[in-house]
Design an enzyme around this catalytic site. Structure first.
Site, mmCIF file in Angstrom:
data_model
loop_
_atom_site.group_PDB
_atom_site.id
_atom_site.type_symbol
_atom_site.label_atom_id
_atom_site.label_comp_id
_atom_site.label_asym_id
_atom_site.label_seq_id
_atom_site.Cartn_x
_atom_site.Cartn_y
_atom_site.Cartn_z
ATOM 1 N N HIS A 1 43.237 45.788 33.588
ATOM 2 C CA HIS A 1 42.873 45.036 34.781
ATOM 3 C C HIS A 1 44.058 44.966 35.734
ATOM 4 O O HIS A 1 45.207 45.165 35.327
ATOM 5 C CB HIS A 1 42.418 43.638 34.379
ATOM 6 C CG HIS A 1 41.380 43.645 33.304
ATOM 7 N ND1 HIS A 1 40.035 43.584 33.558
ATOM 8 C CD2 HIS A 1 41.499 43.756 31.947
ATOM 9 C CE1 HIS A 1 39.357 43.645 32.420
ATOM 10 N NE2 HIS A 1 40.227 43.744 31.427
ATOM 11 N N ARG B 1 43.449 50.804 36.021
ATOM 12 C CA ARG B 1 42.611 49.658 36.347
ATOM 13 C C ARG B 1 41.136 50.064 36.335
ATOM 14 O O ARG B 1 40.785 51.177 36.736
ATOM 15 C CB ARG B 1 42.962 49.105 37.737
ATOM 16 C CG ARG B 1 42.197 47.824 38.041
ATOM 17 C CD ARG B 1 42.434 47.327 39.451
ATOM 18 N NE ARG B 1 41.613 46.132 39.693
ATOM 19 C CZ ARG B 1 41.357 45.625 40.888
ATOM 20 N NH1 ARG B 1 41.854 46.209 41.984
ATOM 21 N NH2 ARG B 1 40.612 44.556 41.016
ATOM 22 N N HIS B 2 40.296 49.145 35.906
ATOM 23 C CA HIS B 2 38.849 49.379 35.838
ATOM 24 C C HIS B 2 38.223 49.605 37.212
ATOM 25 O O HIS B 2 38.819 49.302 38.252
ATOM 26 C CB HIS B 2 38.160 48.193 35.160
ATOM 27 C CG HIS B 2 38.307 46.905 35.932
ATOM 28 N ND1 HIS B 2 37.558 46.607 37.048
ATOM 29 C CD2 HIS B 2 39.129 45.847 35.744
ATOM 30 C CE1 HIS B 2 37.900 45.429 37.520
ATOM 31 N NE2 HIS B 2 38.866 44.942 36.748
ATOM 32 N N ARG C 1 34.038 45.769 31.845
ATOM 33 C CA ARG C 1 34.416 46.562 33.018
ATOM 34 C C ARG C 1 35.538 47.541 32.694
ATOM 35 O O ARG C 1 35.584 48.637 33.261
ATOM 36 C CB ARG C 1 34.781 45.654 34.188
ATOM 37 C CG ARG C 1 35.912 44.665 33.936
ATOM 38 C CD ARG C 1 35.964 43.662 35.091
ATOM 39 N NE ARG C 1 37.065 42.718 35.032
ATOM 40 C CZ ARG C 1 37.039 41.540 34.417
ATOM 41 N NH1 ARG C 1 35.940 41.163 33.756
ATOM 42 N NH2 ARG C 1 38.085 40.738 34.458
ATOM 43 N N GLU D 1 42.369 40.666 31.283
ATOM 44 C CA GLU D 1 42.950 40.155 32.519
ATOM 45 C C GLU D 1 43.558 38.773 32.288
ATOM 46 O O GLU D 1 43.284 38.114 31.271
ATOM 47 C CB GLU D 1 41.865 40.109 33.603
ATOM 48 C CG GLU D 1 42.318 39.592 34.969
ATOM 49 C CD GLU D 1 43.449 40.413 35.595
ATOM 50 O OE1 GLU D 1 44.595 40.329 35.100
ATOM 51 O OE2 GLU D 1 43.180 41.121 36.573
#
Length: 200
Positions: free
Chosen positions: A149, A8-9, A58, A82
């Site tokens: 995400h 995940r970012h 991101r 996402e």
């Protein structure tokens, strides 16, 4: 054996303020950049063979922190974005609850298709599952790191593992810049090795 790391970012200002990002293209904040660099140092120790990322900044910028340490290129894939949150994107969750109370209640209860233009969980899982499988297929027997995400990661992982929605709802969300590690072999298929791993 193929190792797939679903990452995940890092943190964004919208994460920090409880605002629904969905597919809105928000940059990492200073904390998110620090998280990405700290996580990248750990992930570089896994000696990845490939890096793939969502094209949203991101996630792509999170992946770039690992690319800087490994000299690997980052391939972007729009399917790793996402979940699309429709009319909620840009709203704080409290605002979404006020403006769309019925849809919000369904979403909180785990309805896979809550309305308000939100992408269904089935569509999200299939989109992410195919992207993750394709990423893994590029390095059979190797290690691939995929920067994506939180919600997308959970549904994609569930798709690969064949988990029912009720089971998947019991899995805690990935924290910013943490990851899930999956292994695959031709006998046992995909299996979960670790979840929510990352810098302390």
């Amino acid at each position: 054996m193929t190792r797939l790391v679903v990452w995940r970012h890092g943190n964004t200002d919208w994460n920090a303020s409880g605002r629904v990002q969905g597919q809105t293209d928000i940059s990492l904040n200073d904390l998110g950049q620090e998280q990405a660099q700290a996580a990248a140092r750990l992930l570089a120790g896994l000696r990845p063979d490939a890096i793939v990322a969502s094209d949203l900044r991101r996630a792509a910028d999170t992946a770039a922190a690992l690319a800087a340490l490994t000299s690997l290129p980052v391939r972007t894939d729009v399917r790793l974005r996402e979940r699309y949150f429709g009319r909620w994107q840009g709203l704080q969750l409290t605002e979404a609850a006020e403006r769309y109370p019925d849809e919000y209640a369904r979403w909180r209860a785990g309805d896979p298709d809550p309305g308000a233009g939100i992408e269904t969980l089935d569509d999200l899982g299939k989109r992410l599952g195919s992207a993750l499988q394709e990423a893994a297929d590029t390095v059979p027997g190797g290690t691939v790191v995929v920067a994506t995400h939180g919600g997308a990661a959970r549904q994609g992982i569930g798709q690969l593992l064949g988990w029912e929605p009720a089971v998947l709802r019991t899995v805690d969300s990935l924290r910013n810049c943490h990851w899930t590690e999956l292994w695959h072999d031709d006998v046992r298929g995909w299996r979960l090795r670790a979840h929510n791993v990352g810098p302390s």
